[in-house]
Write a protein that holds these residues in place. Structure first.
Motif, PDB file in Angstrom:
ATOM      1  N   ALA A   1      13.445 -15.118  -8.189  1.00 51.33           N
ATOM      2  CA  ALA A   1      12.742 -14.485  -9.304  1.00 51.33           C
ATOM      3  C   ALA A   1      11.781 -15.521  -9.886  1.00 51.33           C
ATOM      4  O   ALA A   1      12.213 -16.579 -10.352  1.00 51.33           O
ATOM      5  CB  ALA A   1      13.719 -14.008 -10.375  1.00 51.33           C
TER       6      ALA A   1
ATOM      7  N   TRP B   1      10.357 -12.031  -6.604  1.00 46.16           N
ATOM      8  CA  TRP B   1      10.294 -10.928  -7.570  1.00 46.16           C
ATOM      9  C   TRP B   1       9.590 -11.386  -8.838  1.00 46.16           C
ATOM     10  O   TRP B   1       9.718 -12.543  -9.260  1.00 46.16           O
ATOM     11  CB  TRP B   1      11.706 -10.464  -7.927  1.00 46.16           C
TER      12      TRP B   1
ATOM     13  N   GLY C   1      17.222 -13.936  -3.055  1.00 46.65           N
ATOM     14  CA  GLY C   1      15.786 -14.042  -3.213  1.00 46.65           C
ATOM     15  C   GLY C   1      15.471 -14.924  -4.403  1.00 46.65           C
ATOM     16  O   GLY C   1      16.359 -15.557  -4.986  1.00 46.65           O
TER      17      GLY C   1
ATOM     18  N   ARG D   1      16.697 -17.081 -10.470  1.00 51.38           N
ATOM     19  CA  ARG D   1      15.607 -17.400 -11.404  1.00 51.38           C
ATOM     20  C   ARG D   1      15.668 -18.901 -11.695  1.00 51.38           C
ATOM     21  O   ARG D   1      16.204 -19.343 -12.701  1.00 51.38           O
ATOM     22  CB  ARG D   1      15.763 -16.557 -12.675  1.00 51.38           C
TER      23      ARG D   1
ATOM     24  N   GLN E   1      18.596 -12.260  -7.151  1.00 54.02           N
ATOM     25  CA  GLN E   1      17.370 -13.042  -7.305  1.00 54.02           C
ATOM     26  C   GLN E   1      17.668 -14.257  -8.179  1.00 54.02           C
ATOM     27  O   GLN E   1      18.106 -14.108  -9.329  1.00 54.02           O
ATOM     28  CB  GLN E   1      16.251 -12.213  -7.940  1.00 54.02           C
TER      29      GLN E   1
ATOM     30  N   SER F   1      20.995  -4.927  -7.072  1.00 54.64           N
ATOM     31  CA  SER F   1      20.197  -6.147  -7.095  1.00 54.64           C
ATOM     32  C   SER F   1      20.296  -6.791  -8.477  1.00 54.64           C
ATOM     33  O   SER F   1      20.124  -6.112  -9.494  1.00 54.64           O
ATOM     34  CB  SER F   1      18.742  -5.801  -6.766  1.00 54.64           C
TER      35      SER F   1
ATOM     36  N   ASN G   1      19.408 -10.130 -11.160  1.00 52.53           N
ATOM     37  CA  ASN G   1      18.561 -11.262 -11.524  1.00 52.53           C
ATOM     38  C   ASN G   1      19.392 -12.240 -12.350  1.00 52.53           C
ATOM     39  O   ASN G   1      20.000 -11.836 -13.342  1.00 52.53           O
ATOM     40  CB  ASN G   1      17.363 -10.745 -12.328  1.00 52.53           C
TER      41      ASN G   1
ATOM     42  N   HIS H   1      22.195  -7.912  -3.478  1.00 51.97           N
ATOM     43  CA  HIS H   1      21.085  -8.865  -3.559  1.00 51.97           C
ATOM     44  C   HIS H   1      21.143  -9.593  -4.906  1.00 51.97           C
ATOM     45  O   HIS H   1      21.455  -8.982  -5.938  1.00 51.97           O
ATOM     46  CB  HIS H   1      19.727  -8.151  -3.454  1.00 51.97           C
TER      47      HIS H   1
END
Length: 323
Positions: free
Chosen positions: A9, A41, A7, A295, A293, A223, A225, A291
């Motif tokens: 961020a 996110w 995903g 950034r 994220q 998850s 980041n 997962h």
């Protein structure tokens, strides 16, 4: 080993007009959705003076984003000291309705300065977070007793907010934190654990091992980041340190960067060619990360650079299901 689901961020700071930041991020969100990214996110911070990241009250911004992107929505993380549990139950349920059931809540403790402010209670952070999690579960109609954890059929009561969350039982709850208490909360009350940008790879691996060994009420999500810059040349990649300086400096000034690192740990960033980043994502997947994220648009990185990072990873198959 399949790669973690990817995903985005999204960094939104208090030092620039928010609407202009969202407009600049629109091409990134479109590219991410087209590439097959799973979610977007937002973090949360409360500042007395402008900072390059994050904004307060991310649920407000996520409600706005719900109409602008098909991506799932997540908080990474809400700061629990700032929230009354019942008010959060109502607001999160409403955002879940507005987003057609696309919301996940990441929750952490928050700084001590938030204690007793912004509607949150003046009590110990750990006790408040435990109470908040149980209140969300109870209010959204989730039975969290031993029968549920044992995997037996245990019908849930109806949600006690109106409108209720669209997702049965409410949004998924991911719990942040560096210690064993976070693992306990993630396994027994939450749906998984959230690893912050500044957590070292050693800390990530330690928490993954703890989660594997801890009895869980559900399949536990992990998850992560990570600051991310993908390039095809040494010149592009050599600029990563400068590009990330605002974020890494923020954590470094507070003694929080690369938290829990062991000797020889690399910085907790995903920087390199597409193959370099895929290799690191594969390591994370082997540890149990589900997962990640990316950034890719912190202060200091242009929207065009962020879009290129996503496109390079997409061309390398990073977003392909089951890779």
């Amino acid at each position: 080993m399949p790669l973690p689901t990817l995903g985005i961020a999204l960094d939104l700071g208090s030092d620039r007009p928010v609407a202009a930041q969202l407009a600049a991020a629109a091409p990134l969100l479109r590219t991410a959705a087209e590439a097959g990214a799973d979610s977007v996110w937002l973090g949360e911070s409360y500042h007395d003076a402008p900072e390059p990241f994050h904004l307060p009250s991310p649920l407000i911004t996520l409600a706005h984003l719900a109409a602008l992107t098909p991506l799932k929505l997540g908080t990474g993380v809400l700061l629990s000291r700032a929230y009354d549990a019942h008010r959060l139950a109502y607001e999160a349920a409403l955002v879940d309705q507005l987003s057609d059931g696309r919301l996940t809540l990441g929750l952490g403790l928050g700084a001590p300065a938030l204690r007793g402010t912004l509607g949150g209670p003046d009590r110990a952070a750990g006790a408040h977070l435990d109470s908040l999690l149980h209140t969300l579960r109870d209010t959204w109609g989730v039975t969290d007793g031993p029968a549920t954890r044992a995997g037996k059929a245990d019908p849930s009561p109806p949600a006690r907010v109106a409108p209720p969350p669209l997702q049965p039982g409410g949004p998924r709850l991911l719990i942040g934190g560096q210690g064993e208490a976070a693992v306990r909360r993630a396994s027994t009350v939450g749906d998984g654990w959230y690893c912050a940008t500044n957590y070292s790879d050693t800390l990530l691996r330690t928490q993954c091992a703890r989660l594997r060994d801890h009895p869980s009420r559900t399949r536990t999500a992990i998850s992560v980041n990570r600051l991310c810059l993908v390039g095809g040349s040494d010149a592009e990649l050599g600029a990563a340190g400068k590009a990330f300086a605002d974020v890494t400096g923020y954590y470094t000034r507070r003694g929080l960067w690369n938290a829990g690192a062991a000797a020889g740990d690399p910085p907790p960033v995903l920087v390199g060619t597409p193959d370099d980043v895929l290799e690191r994502l594969g390591v994370y997947g082997a540890w149990g990360v589900t997962h990640v994220q990316l950034r890719v648009l912190p202060a200091g990185v242009s929207p065009a650079t962020a879009v290129r990072s996503i496109r390079l990873l997409a061309d390398a198959g990073a977003f392909a299901p089951g890779k």
